[in-house]
Structure formats: C-alpha cells, structure tokens
Design an enzyme around this catalytic site. Structure first.
Site, PDB file in Angstrom:
ATOM      1  N   ARG A  90       0.807  -1.193   0.023  1.00 17.56           N
ATOM      2  CA  ARG A  90      -0.005  -0.090  -0.011  1.00 17.56           C
ATOM      3  C   ARG A  90       1.027   1.262  -0.098  1.00 17.56           C
ATOM      4  NH1 ARG A  90      -3.582  -0.062   5.170  1.00 17.56           N
ATOM      5  NH2 ARG A  90      -4.837   1.748   4.067  1.00 17.56           N
TER       6      ARG A  90
ATOM      7  N   GLU B 237     -10.231  -0.322   3.712  1.00 15.52           N
ATOM      8  CA  GLU B 237     -11.559  -0.599   3.164  1.00 15.52           C
ATOM      9  C   GLU B 237     -13.169  -0.424   3.769  1.00 15.52           C
ATOM     10  OE1 GLU B 237     -11.542  -5.401   3.913  1.00 15.52           O
ATOM     11  OE2 GLU B 237     -11.429  -4.622   1.616  1.00 15.52           O
ATOM     12  N   ASP B 238     -12.649  -0.483   5.315  1.00 14.90           N
ATOM     13  CA  ASP B 238     -13.844  -0.357   6.261  1.00 14.90           C
ATOM     14  C   ASP B 238     -13.919   1.093   6.877  1.00 14.90           C
ATOM     15  OD1 ASP B 238     -11.544  -1.071   7.609  1.00 14.90           O
ATOM     16  OD2 ASP B 238     -12.546  -2.475   9.010  1.00 14.90           O
TER      17      ASP B 238
ATOM     18  N   GLU C 251       2.048  -1.784   9.653  1.00 11.78           N
ATOM     19  CA  GLU C 251       2.402  -0.808   8.649  1.00 11.78           C
ATOM     20  C   GLU C 251       2.178   0.679   8.838  1.00 11.78           C
ATOM     21  OE1 GLU C 251      -2.112  -0.806   7.865  1.00 11.78           O
ATOM     22  OE2 GLU C 251      -0.167  -2.334   8.595  1.00 11.78           O
ATOM     23  N   ASP C 252       1.038   1.042   9.574  1.00 16.22           N
ATOM     24  CA  ASP C 252       0.709   2.228   9.873  1.00 16.22           C
ATOM     25  C   ASP C 252       1.493   2.798  10.926  1.00 16.22           C
ATOM     26  OD1 ASP C 252      -0.267   0.523  11.589  1.00 16.22           O
ATOM     27  OD2 ASP C 252      -2.198   1.274  11.561  1.00 16.22           O
TER      28      ASP C 252
ATOM     29  N   ARG D  38       1.413  -5.369  17.948  1.00 17.69           N
ATOM     30  CA  ARG D  38       1.675  -3.740  17.840  1.00 17.69           C
ATOM     31  C   ARG D  38       2.590  -3.258  18.918  1.00 17.69           C
ATOM     32  NH1 ARG D  38      -1.265  -1.638  13.850  1.00 17.69           N
ATOM     33  NH2 ARG D  38      -1.811   0.463  14.618  1.00 17.69           N
TER      34      ARG D  38
END
Length: 283
Positions: A86, A103-104, A190-191, A238
């Site tokens: 992404r 997507e949500d 990734e965030d 995380r």
C-alpha cells in the site's frame, strides 16, 4: 533523510489528492463499506483519482460491480498482496497528496475535504482522523502502544490519513527490508512504521483533525477472512513492533501532541448555515 526530503519542504503542494483504498476482502455485496467509501471520496472536490489496491486473494470483481464516479477509478491487482504494497511509489499517483484508506473506513465527503484542506498547510506531516499514542512502560522497561482516548497522541493511523507521496519512496527505498518484511509477515504495524518514518524525518508530530472516535465500519462482511482488528494477537503484535522499530531507528522518533484542528465555528452555538463544514457536526 532530511536532505532527501528537501524536495518536499517549502514547496506548495498541488491542490488535489489521489485516494488509495486498501482492499483485502472480496466484494460480495453492494452494501459493503468499501463501496460507500469509494462514493464518498470520489465526490470530494479535491479528488482526481481513486486507486483500489486489490490485495484480496479472490479474483478482481467485474467492472460493473464498482459504482460510477465522476473521477477515474483504477483497480490495481496486487501481485505480492502484502501489507507494505500500500506504500509502493506507484507511477499512477499523479498528485503530491495521497489519501490512504482502509476498506472499512467510514468518512464523509465533508470530512475528506476538511482533512485535505488542513494537509495543504502541513504537507510534510501525516494529517488524519484515527489517533494513537506511545508511552514508556517503566515496569517492563519497553515502549507501549495505546488506543485509549486521551488528550494527546503521537500517531495518526494510515487507515484514514493524508500525507505526501514522497514518503512512499522513503518507505520503500530507505527503510530496511527486515522492517518491511516484519510488517508483511504480521500483516500489521505498517501504519506504525509509517508514523515512525515521518516523525524521524520531520521531528514533528502528526496532526489529528476533528473529533471522531469511530472510523471503522462496524458491519462485518460474511467472509472466511476475519478482520485483522478482531485478532487477539493484533494488539500484542503492535506492542512488539513499537520496540523493534525504535531499536532500528536508534531512539523513539514519535512526538506527542495535544493539538486537534477543527473547522471554524465547530460546535459553536451559532446557525449551522454559517458553517462551511456543517455536515461534520451531524455525523
């Protein structure tokens, strides 16, 4: 990194954005969150294109399954279908600004417009809605990650955020393959890694816009693939990522902030007709 980033600082960004929606679940219903999100984003006066990154292991939906929009919609079938894809520096991104979306994610057109308006004043930072924070756990002697609703934050998650496309190049070319590989192996963090990268470059915190506690669609799609947010190991992963990332960077680059930017007259007791982003208050 600071020298490389000189091409971003001090340059007025082009006044439009490209949205990238990360899709991991098959399209089985016309009421799915991704279709609502696509319509809302495409209506933005600042949107020039929407890219659907199809990282789902099911075949691409037929073209007629996607709603008609006023801006082009490009569907990219991800070859590797990993989380880091992404943040690839796609040649098909024509704008400086990238609106990154899960997507949500639940966002209205007005919320998208306001976030982009804010980003234009802070093009070197991540600007968006879902905020998170880090802290030092003295008992465990390690960094901790929290999603609790507090007065400050140090991360804005890329499930609903705008940033400069140059960070795609830094994420792909500067960060080591080991960190990107960890993200792809876990399909997580990734965030967090992107926030580490941006704060390491700028020495500044991200910027949260408007009060919004819920940014995820609560309706679950009936598929064999459960949401990664429902995974009990998700939070533990995380926490671990925070410390592995900090170890590679050599220190904790994240910076706390308690600043939140709202529209003028937000929640003020004046006529709703006087407010430019009046729809935000009705959400």
């Amino acid at each position: 990194i600071l020298l490389l980033f000189g091409c971003v600082s001090g340059i007025k960004p082009r006044p439009k954005f490209t949205a990238i929606i990360h899709a991991v679940t098959p399209l089985v219903s016309q009421s799915q969150p991704i279709l609502k999100l696509l319509v809302a984003v495409a209506k933005s006066q600042y949107c020039v294109q929407v890219i659907i990154l199809w990282n789902c292991d099911k075949p691409l939906p037929a073209k007629h399954r996607w709603p008609a929009t006023a801006v082009p919609v490009l569907v990219i079938d991800g070859e590797s279908k990993v989380m880091s894809s992404r943040f690839l520096p796609y040649d098909t991104i024509p704008t400086d600004a990238v609106l990154s979306l899960d997507e949500d994610t639940v966002l209205s057109t007005t919320e998208v417009d306001f976030a982009f308006t804010v980003w234009k004043s802070f093009p070197e930072r991540i600007v968006g809605y879902p905020a998170r924070s880090h802290f030092w756990d003295s008992n465990k002697e390690r960094w901790g990650y929290t999603s609790k609703w507090t007065n400050d934050y140090s991360m804005v998650l890329t499930g609903a955020a705008i940033y400069h496309r140059y960070y795609h190049y830094l994420y792909t070319s500067y960060l080591p393959a080991s960190l990107r590989g960890l993200v792809d192996q876990l399909s997580n963090c990734e965030d967090i890694l992107m926030n580490f990268l941006v704060s390491a470059v700028t020495k500044l915190p991200p910027i949260k816009v408007t009060q919004k506690k819920q940014y995820k669609e609560t309706m679950m799609v009936q598929t064999s693939r459960a949401s990664r947010w429902a995974d009990p190991d998700h939070f533990a992963q995380r926490q671990s990522c925070m410390n592995k990332f900090a170890s590679w960077f050599g220190s904790m680059p994240l910076v706390h902030s308690n600043m939140r930017l709202d529209p003028v007259l937000f929640k003020d007791q004046v006529s709703i007709l006087r407010k430019k982003y009046k729809d935000i208050e009705r959400l």
